[in-house]
Structures are given as C-alpha cells and as structure tokens.
Motif scaffolding. Structure first.
Motif, PDB file in Angstrom:
ATOM      1  N   VAL A  76     -64.439 -11.151 -93.493  1.00  0.00           N
ATOM      2  CA  VAL A  76     -64.585 -11.298 -91.613  1.00  0.00           C
ATOM      3  C   VAL A  76     -63.322 -10.319 -91.810  1.00  0.00           C
ATOM      4  N   ARG A  77     -63.119 -10.256 -90.381  1.00  0.00           N
ATOM      5  CA  ARG A  77     -62.927  -9.163 -89.656  1.00  0.00           C
ATOM      6  C   ARG A  77     -62.466  -9.411 -87.883  1.00  0.00           C
ATOM      7  N   ASN A  78     -61.326  -8.815 -86.800  1.00  0.00           N
ATOM      8  CA  ASN A  78     -61.218  -8.842 -86.263  1.00  0.00           C
ATOM      9  C   ASN A  78     -61.334 -10.799 -85.422  1.00  0.00           C
ATOM     10  N   MET A  79     -60.356 -11.324 -86.682  1.00  0.00           N
ATOM     11  CA  MET A  79     -60.036 -13.056 -85.941  1.00  0.00           C
ATOM     12  C   MET A  79     -59.632 -13.220 -84.753  1.00  0.00           C
ATOM     13  N   ASP A  80     -59.057 -13.731 -83.815  1.00  0.00           N
ATOM     14  CA  ASP A  80     -58.041 -13.540 -82.712  1.00  0.00           C
ATOM     15  C   ASP A  80     -56.988 -14.915 -83.521  1.00  0.00           C
ATOM     16  N   ALA A  81     -57.495 -15.416 -84.470  1.00  0.00           N
ATOM     17  CA  ALA A  81     -55.905 -16.647 -85.179  1.00  0.00           C
ATOM     18  C   ALA A  81     -56.761 -16.662 -86.650  1.00  0.00           C
ATOM     19  N   VAL A  82     -55.822 -17.483 -87.246  1.00  0.00           N
ATOM     20  CA  VAL A  82     -56.242 -17.372 -89.276  1.00  0.00           C
ATOM     21  C   VAL A  82     -55.306 -19.276 -89.760  1.00  0.00           C
ATOM     22  N   LEU A  83     -56.336 -20.230 -89.305  1.00  0.00           N
ATOM     23  CA  LEU A  83     -54.302 -21.059 -89.973  1.00  0.00           C
ATOM     24  C   LEU A  83     -54.515 -21.351 -91.318  1.00  0.00           C
ATOM     25  N   ASP A  84     -53.821 -21.085 -92.549  1.00  0.00           N
ATOM     26  CA  ASP A  84     -53.752 -20.952 -93.609  1.00  0.00           C
ATOM     27  C   ASP A  84     -53.359 -22.753 -94.455  1.00  0.00           C
ATOM     28  N   CYS A  89     -58.069 -10.195 -91.891  1.00  0.00           N
ATOM     29  CA  CYS A  89     -59.073 -10.182 -91.166  1.00  0.00           C
ATOM     30  C   CYS A  89     -58.772 -10.814 -89.427  1.00  0.00           C
ATOM     31  N   VAL A  90     -57.244 -10.419 -89.256  1.00  0.00           N
ATOM     32  CA  VAL A  90     -56.970 -11.011 -87.831  1.00  0.00           C
ATOM     33  C   VAL A  90     -57.037  -9.419 -87.146  1.00  0.00           C
ATOM     34  N   LYS A  91     -57.296  -9.506 -86.185  1.00  0.00           N
ATOM     35  CA  LYS A  91     -56.966  -7.711 -84.998  1.00  0.00           C
ATOM     36  C   LYS A  91     -55.560  -7.808 -84.729  1.00  0.00           C
ATOM     37  N   PRO A  92     -55.263  -6.895 -84.448  1.00  0.00           N
ATOM     38  CA  PRO A  92     -53.784  -6.595 -83.703  1.00  0.00           C
ATOM     39  C   PRO A  92     -53.865  -7.645 -82.371  1.00  0.00           C
ATOM     40  N   GLY A  93     -52.359  -7.784 -82.004  1.00  0.00           N
ATOM     41  CA  GLY A  93     -52.135  -8.824 -81.380  1.00  0.00           C
ATOM     42  C   GLY A  93     -52.717 -10.542 -81.785  1.00  0.00           C
ATOM     43  N   GLY A  94     -53.693 -10.339 -82.925  1.00  0.00           N
ATOM     44  CA  GLY A  94     -54.008 -11.403 -83.288  1.00  0.00           C
ATOM     45  C   GLY A  94     -52.615 -12.834 -83.915  1.00  0.00           C
ATOM     46  N   GLY A 141     -63.713 -19.353 -76.573  1.00  0.00           N
ATOM     47  CA  GLY A 141     -65.441 -18.302 -76.515  1.00  0.00           C
ATOM     48  C   GLY A 141     -63.153 -17.392 -77.678  1.00  0.00           C
ATOM     49  N   GLN A 142     -62.603 -17.120 -78.043  1.00  0.00           N
ATOM     50  CA  GLN A 142     -61.877 -16.300 -79.157  1.00  0.00           C
ATOM     51  C   GLN A 142     -62.424 -17.173 -80.499  1.00  0.00           C
ATOM     52  N   SER A 143     -62.337 -16.567 -81.787  1.00  0.00           N
ATOM     53  CA  SER A 143     -62.692 -17.490 -82.933  1.00  0.00           C
ATOM     54  C   SER A 143     -61.193 -17.251 -83.546  1.00  0.00           C
ATOM     55  N   VAL A 144     -62.055 -18.243 -84.578  1.00  0.00           N
ATOM     56  CA  VAL A 144     -60.288 -18.444 -85.742  1.00  0.00           C
ATOM     57  C   VAL A 144     -60.974 -18.475 -86.786  1.00  0.00           C
ATOM     58  N   LEU A 145     -60.286 -17.930 -87.875  1.00  0.00           N
ATOM     59  CA  LEU A 145     -60.376 -18.512 -89.470  1.00  0.00           C
ATOM     60  C   LEU A 145     -59.662 -19.795 -89.878  1.00  0.00           C
ATOM     61  N   ILE A 146     -60.523 -20.450 -90.547  1.00  0.00           N
ATOM     62  CA  ILE A 146     -60.068 -22.192 -91.167  1.00  0.00           C
ATOM     63  C   ILE A 146     -59.770 -22.060 -91.934  1.00  0.00           C
ATOM     64  N   HIS A 147     -59.071 -21.577 -92.807  1.00  0.00           N
ATOM     65  CA  HIS A 147     -59.265 -22.053 -94.526  1.00  0.00           C
ATOM     66  C   HIS A 147     -59.277 -23.774 -94.676  1.00  0.00           C
ATOM     67  N   ALA A 148     -60.142 -23.600 -96.276  1.00  0.00           N
ATOM     68  CA  ALA A 148     -60.044 -24.867 -96.851  1.00  0.00           C
ATOM     69  C   ALA A 148     -60.371 -26.055 -95.855  1.00  0.00           C
ATOM     70  N   GLY A 149     -62.051 -25.628 -95.380  1.00  0.00           N
ATOM     71  CA  GLY A 149     -62.365 -26.546 -94.547  1.00  0.00           C
ATOM     72  C   GLY A 149     -62.607 -27.594 -94.833  1.00  0.00           C
ATOM     73  N   ALA A 150     -63.119 -27.983 -95.887  1.00  0.00           N
ATOM     74  CA  ALA A 150     -62.962 -29.265 -95.979  1.00  0.00           C
ATOM     75  C   ALA A 150     -61.828 -30.371 -96.750  1.00  0.00           C
ATOM     76  N   GLY A 151     -60.732 -29.690 -96.469  1.00  0.00           N
ATOM     77  CA  GLY A 151     -60.055 -30.259 -97.133  1.00  0.00           C
ATOM     78  C   GLY A 151     -58.902 -31.330 -96.063  1.00  0.00           C
ATOM     79  N   ALA A 152     -58.186 -31.671 -96.062  1.00  0.00           N
ATOM     80  CA  ALA A 152     -58.137 -32.913 -94.802  1.00  0.00           C
ATOM     81  C   ALA A 152     -57.178 -32.269 -93.287  1.00  0.00           C
ATOM     82  N   VAL A 153     -56.102 -30.935 -93.352  1.00  0.00           N
ATOM     83  CA  VAL A 153     -56.561 -30.614 -91.923  1.00  0.00           C
ATOM     84  C   VAL A 153     -57.869 -29.732 -91.588  1.00  0.00           C
TER      85      VAL A 153
END
Length: 335
Positions: free
Chosen positions: A204-212, A225-230, A145-157
């Motif tokens: 993009v706003r209020n994400m629970d996590a981001v992977l760069d 893009c991340v919420k407080p506590g993210g 139910g939480q949200s995540v921003l994953i950069h470079a979605g076509a890349g290997a990771v």
C-alpha cells in the motif's frame, strides 16, 4: 441498580456483579433504562488502569461506554427528550457506566434510536460510529475521491469505518485475517490485504489517510503507506501532548505524553505526514445526524454475538480475544 463494576484496576477477576445505588439525576441529565450495551476495547483498557492518567475515575466504577434503552426520567432543564423516548448514546468519558440496568447521561450525549434498529443493534453503534465519523470528517478531513487505509477491517471500528468511508466516496484499502477477507470486501473495501500473509506496508502506497486501531508496531509501519501531507490517526497507541492538553491533564504529566507520542511523531516527520491521536468525543446531535444512514441501510450494524446480562464477563472475554466480527453486545432486557 444491578451492575458490573470494579473496585480496583486489574484483569478479568476484578470485575464484580452486584447492586449499587442509582446515580443522581442532574437538571440537564436523563435516566436511561438500559436494554443493551456493547463491549469496546476501551472497557478493558479502563479496567486494567491503562487510562488512569487520562481518566482518573473513582471506585466503585461501573464499566461500559455506550448503550441503547428507554428514558425513564429527565432533568428539569432537559429540552430535547421526555420520558418514554427510545434512545442510544455514547455516554461522557467521565460518567461511564452502561454495564448496568440504569445509567444517567447528559442530554447532549444522547440521540434518538433509529426506528429500524433493535436495541441490540443500536447499542453496538454509538462509540464506533462516532469514532469512524470523526476520523473521516475531522481528524483526517477526507474528501470524495481520496483514499484511506483502515486497519482491522473486520473489527468493531474498522467494519463501520469502511461502510461510512464508501458512503463518503472514498477509495478504501483495509487489512484483515485471511478468514475475514471476503467479509471485509463485502463491507465495501476496494482492496483487502491479508495481514498475516502480506506486509501491508509493501503493498500500500500514497494513501491520503490511515486509521490504526491495532497498536504501536502497526502504527509505525503505517507511515510507509501515506503520501506526503497525508494523515495517520491512531485510536490505540501513541497518545501525545495535544491529547493531554485537550483533556486538561496536569501539565506536570505532559512530558509523559510527549514520550508516548514521540515515535509516531518522528515517523510522521520523516515522510512529511501528519500524526494525530484521536480520542473520540460523545456527541448526541452528531450521532442523531447519522440516523438516516442507519435507517436506509447505508451503514449496517454488525453484531458478532449477544450475551445475557449475567454473562457480561464472558462477553468482555469474547471481545477481548480479538476474534469478533463486529461488536459483542450485552443484553439486559428484551426489545
């Protein structure tokens, strides 16, 4: 054994192809006849010497961090495997060398290869699959139910992380070039931002996590893009003192790591978020625990291209140019 290796740090020209002595087998080690190995950004970062403070290797150094193959010998104290087993692995960070016809690895880093996958497909997965799993369940500790921003979605990771995130019940936003938007949506991303036509931090706003996995500029913008506590996690730039401590780096070098992590930590503080630099760990049992998702097709290996062993230089160049969809794989032997 035949291998691609370096005798000094530098650009593509320092990579040599030749024969080296086979590594010795310890009591808890297994010897793998390599069928295929994948190319990761870590490979050229090591070649260029970017990680020599973290990982002080000795030369000659065989490159390559993960592979799939067949066990041809096991140490006296090995209990999980026997010769003839089909396996895949992300080898230990201080014992790399999968761009070779044989590699020796501690049995704790090795997993049984999923039956449904070829060696080429299996070789594409260990490092990126473990990175994605450890990011989602440990570094960011995300829940359904939480949200995540994953950069470079076509890349290997990114391509693997999106699939795994959807399986875990997360809402996924990703970034990609315009030509890869449809591809990334097909992986399961709920929203895809055109990284060239749009400023993702405005969309993009209020994400629970981001992977760069892109770099410092992208990382710093991600804190908007991340919420407080993210949590914002980097696997590219911004190693910090916590990483130096975890890798037992000499304390005299800790100020260097403090400086490298200062900007993202400051950015995290301004928005009330957490920042972590994640250097994935080799973990055979964890990798094997993910096999059912691979067998069922929940997570699919994504192979951009396959190069024969004697074209390892071209394989690295293909991956290094940053245009591959998924992984570039070097094939040593037919399945």
């Amino acid at each position: 054994m035949e291998a691609f290796y370096i005798r000094k740090y530098g650009g593509p020209a320092v990579l040599e192809h030749g024969r080296l002595p086979t590594p010795a087998l310890g009591p808890r080690d297994v010897r793998i006849r390599v069928h295929a190995a994948s190319v990761n950004p870590l490979d050229w970062r090591i070649r260029e010497g970017q990680l020599k403070v973290l990982l002080p290797y000795r030369f000659p150094l065989v490159l390559g961090n993960d592979c799939s193959g067949v066990l041809i010998e096991v140490g006296q104290e090995v209990s999980r495997f026997r010769a003839g087993d089909l396996v895949y692995t992300r080898v230990e960070k201080d014992r790399i060398g999968t761009f070779s016809t044989e590699v020796v690895a501690d049995e704790t880093t090795v997993a049984r290869k999923p039956d449904a996958l070829s060696h080429v497909e299996a070789a594409s997965l260990p490092l990126v699959l473990l990175t994605a799993a450890q990011f989602l369940t440990e570094a960011a500790a995300l829940k359904p139910g939480q949200s995540v921003l994953i950069h470079a979605g076509a890349g290997a990771v990114g391509s693997v992380a999106i699939q795994l995130a959807k399986h875990l019940g997360l809402r996924v936003v990703s970034t990609a070039s315009s030509g890869n938007i449809k591809f990334v949506k097909g992986l399961g991303a709920d929203t895809v931002i055109d990284r060239k036509a749009q400023r993702f931090e405005r969309e993009v706003r209020n994400m629970d996590a981001v992977l760069d996995s892109v770099g410092m500029s992208n990382l710093l913008r991600s804190f908007q893009c991340v919420k407080p506590g993210g949590t914002v996690v980097s696997i590219a730039d911004g190693p910090d003192v916590s990483l130096a401590r975890a890798l037992n780096v000499n304390r005299l070098l800790w100020p260097v790591f403090w400086a490298m992590g200062a900007r993202p930590h400051a950015a995290a503080g301004r928005v009330g978020a957490q920042y972590r630099y994640w250097f994935m760990r080799a973990d055979g049992p964890q990798l094997e625990s993910l096999n059912p998702m691979l067998e069922s097709g929940v997570v699919r290996p994504l192979v951009d291209s396959v190069f024969p062993f004697d074209q390892a230089r071209q394989a690295i160049a293909r991956a290094e140019e940053g245009k591959a969809r998924g992984k570039v794989v070097i094939q040593m032997r037919d399945d």
